[in-house]
Design a protein around this motif. Structure first.
Motif, PDB file in Angstrom:
ATOM      1  N   THR A  28       0.840  -1.207   0.000  1.00  0.00           N
ATOM      2  CA  THR A  28       0.000   0.000   0.000  1.00  0.00           C
ATOM      3  C   THR A  28       0.868   1.247   0.000  1.00  0.00           C
ATOM      4  N   PHE A  29       1.875   1.299   0.869  1.00  0.00           N
ATOM      5  CA  PHE A  29       2.750   2.464   0.916  1.00  0.00           C
ATOM      6  C   PHE A  29       3.539   2.609  -0.382  1.00  0.00           C
ATOM      7  N   ALA A  30       3.976   1.503  -0.960  1.00  0.00           N
ATOM      8  CA  ALA A  30       4.716   1.579  -2.229  1.00  0.00           C
ATOM      9  C   ALA A  30       3.824   2.123  -3.344  1.00  0.00           C
ATOM     10  N   GLU A  31       2.562   1.691  -3.390  1.00  0.00           N
ATOM     11  CA  GLU A  31       1.638   2.180  -4.410  1.00  0.00           C
ATOM     12  C   GLU A  31       1.346   3.666  -4.219  1.00  0.00           C
ATOM     13  N   VAL A  32       1.149   4.082  -2.985  1.00  0.00           N
ATOM     14  CA  VAL A  32       0.895   5.502  -2.714  1.00  0.00           C
ATOM     15  C   VAL A  32       2.121   6.324  -3.112  1.00  0.00           C
ATOM     16  N   HIS A  33       3.294   5.817  -2.824  1.00  0.00           N
ATOM     17  CA  HIS A  33       4.518   6.523  -3.209  1.00  0.00           C
ATOM     18  C   HIS A  33       4.631   6.602  -4.735  1.00  0.00           C
ATOM     19  N   ARG A  34       4.390   5.479  -5.412  1.00  0.00           N
ATOM     20  CA  ARG A  34       4.570   5.429  -6.865  1.00  0.00           C
ATOM     21  C   ARG A  34       3.527   6.255  -7.605  1.00  0.00           C
ATOM     22  N   HIS A  35       2.263   6.149  -7.202  1.00  0.00           N
ATOM     23  CA  HIS A  35       1.201   6.797  -7.959  1.00  0.00           C
ATOM     24  C   HIS A  35       0.917   8.232  -7.519  1.00  0.00           C
ATOM     25  N   VAL A  38       4.017  10.398  -2.869  1.00  0.00           N
ATOM     26  CA  VAL A  38       4.164  10.719  -1.451  1.00  0.00           C
ATOM     27  C   VAL A  38       5.591  10.401  -1.014  1.00  0.00           C
ATOM     28  N   GLU A  39       6.239  11.357  -0.456  1.00  0.00           N
ATOM     29  CA  GLU A  39       7.598  11.208   0.062  1.00  0.00           C
ATOM     30  C   GLU A  39       7.588  11.540   1.544  1.00  0.00           C
ATOM     31  N   THR A  40       8.666  11.304   2.200  1.00  0.00           N
ATOM     32  CA  THR A  40       8.784  11.724   3.596  1.00  0.00           C
ATOM     33  C   THR A  40       9.082  13.216   3.597  1.00  0.00           C
ATOM     34  N   GLN A  41       8.214  13.978   4.227  1.00  0.00           N
ATOM     35  CA  GLN A  41       8.381  15.421   4.278  1.00  0.00           C
ATOM     36  C   GLN A  41       9.152  15.777   5.547  1.00  0.00           C
ATOM     37  N   ARG A  42      10.429  16.003   5.431  1.00  0.00           N
ATOM     38  CA  ARG A  42      11.261  16.245   6.602  1.00  0.00           C
ATOM     39  C   ARG A  42      11.057  17.620   7.215  1.00  0.00           C
ATOM     40  N   GLN A  43      10.619  18.565   6.395  1.00  0.00           N
ATOM     41  CA  GLN A  43      10.474  19.918   6.910  1.00  0.00           C
ATOM     42  C   GLN A  43       9.146  20.115   7.633  1.00  0.00           C
ATOM     43  N   TRP A  44       8.203  19.182   7.481  1.00  0.00           N
ATOM     44  CA  TRP A  44       6.897  19.324   8.098  1.00  0.00           C
ATOM     45  C   TRP A  44       6.917  18.790   9.525  1.00  0.00           C
ATOM     46  N   SER A  45       5.927  19.187  10.285  1.00  0.00           N
ATOM     47  CA  SER A  45       5.794  18.631  11.629  1.00  0.00           C
ATOM     48  C   SER A  45       5.283  17.194  11.515  1.00  0.00           C
ATOM     49  N   MET A  47       2.795  15.834  12.975  1.00  0.00           N
ATOM     50  CA  MET A  47       1.339  15.800  12.859  1.00  0.00           C
ATOM     51  C   MET A  47       0.894  16.130  11.429  1.00  0.00           C
ATOM     52  N   ALA A  48       1.550  17.079  10.787  1.00  0.00           N
ATOM     53  CA  ALA A  48       1.208  17.439   9.408  1.00  0.00           C
ATOM     54  C   ALA A  48       1.486  16.268   8.470  1.00  0.00           C
ATOM     55  N   ILE A  49       2.582  15.557   8.682  1.00  0.00           N
ATOM     56  CA  ILE A  49       2.914  14.392   7.864  1.00  0.00           C
ATOM     57  C   ILE A  49       1.850  13.319   8.032  1.00  0.00           C
ATOM     58  N   LYS A  50       1.438  13.062   9.265  1.00  0.00           N
ATOM     59  CA  LYS A  50       0.408  12.047   9.515  1.00  0.00           C
ATOM     60  C   LYS A  50      -0.902  12.419   8.835  1.00  0.00           C
ATOM     61  N   ARG A  51      -1.282  13.683   8.914  1.00  0.00           N
ATOM     62  CA  ARG A  51      -2.539  14.115   8.284  1.00  0.00           C
ATOM     63  C   ARG A  51      -2.456  14.029   6.769  1.00  0.00           C
ATOM     64  N   ALA A  52      -1.398  14.566   6.192  1.00  0.00           N
ATOM     65  CA  ALA A  52      -1.273  14.607   4.728  1.00  0.00           C
ATOM     66  C   ALA A  52      -1.184  13.205   4.141  1.00  0.00           C
ATOM     67  N   THR A  53      -0.362  12.359   4.721  1.00  0.00           N
ATOM     68  CA  THR A  53      -0.205  11.004   4.202  1.00  0.00           C
ATOM     69  C   THR A  53      -1.504  10.223   4.325  1.00  0.00           C
ATOM     70  N   SER A  54      -2.184  10.351   5.440  1.00  0.00           N
ATOM     71  CA  SER A  54      -3.460   9.653   5.624  1.00  0.00           C
ATOM     72  C   SER A  54      -4.488  10.121   4.605  1.00  0.00           C
ATOM     73  N   MET A  57      -3.637   8.727   1.152  1.00  0.00           N
ATOM     74  CA  MET A  57      -3.932   7.300   1.056  1.00  0.00           C
ATOM     75  C   MET A  57      -5.436   7.065   0.944  1.00  0.00           C
ATOM     76  N   ILE A  58      -6.219   7.831   1.677  1.00  0.00           N
ATOM     77  CA  ILE A  58      -7.677   7.718   1.585  1.00  0.00           C
ATOM     78  C   ILE A  58      -8.144   8.128   0.189  1.00  0.00           C
ATOM     79  N   LEU A  59      -7.603   9.220  -0.320  1.00  0.00           N
ATOM     80  CA  LEU A  59      -7.960   9.681  -1.662  1.00  0.00           C
ATOM     81  C   LEU A  59      -7.605   8.631  -2.711  1.00  0.00           C
TER      82      LEU A  59
END
Length: 102
Positions: A28-35, A38-45, A47-54, A57-59
């Protein structure tokens, strides 16, 4: 309950079950990354990473479910141009079909 990584008491069947469960998550994570890119956002907090990635993935899941329904009614075809003739459907084609339906 999460097993310890090196629990010698686990049966071979349990080890395979844990592997299969983990594999689904990894895919699932590989597909979300590929399509979705989604990358690891190091500059974000965190909580922001958890919200954006979730949300992404839902979208991704909603688009795939909608595309599956559309595909059952009529096959989704790849978008082609005069200079690029695609043979297989890509996520871009699926997203385009869902957008057209909406």
């Amino acid at each position: 309950m999460r097993p310890a990584r090196s629990d010698p008491e686990l049966s071979a069947e349990k080890i395979v079950q844990f592997f299969v469960r983990r594999w689904r998550i990894e895919v699932t994570f590989a597909e979300v990354h590929r399509h979705l890119g989604v990358e690891t956002q190091r500059q974000w907090s965190d909580m922001a990473i958890k919200r954006a990635t979730s949300c992404l993935m839902i979208l991704f899941s909603i688009v795939c479910l909608m595309a599956n329904t559309l595909h059952k009614a009529q096959a989704i075809r790849p978008n082609t141009t005069a200079w690029y003739n695609k043979k297989a459907v890509t996520f871009s084609d699926v997203l385009s079909a869902v957008r057209m339906e909406i």
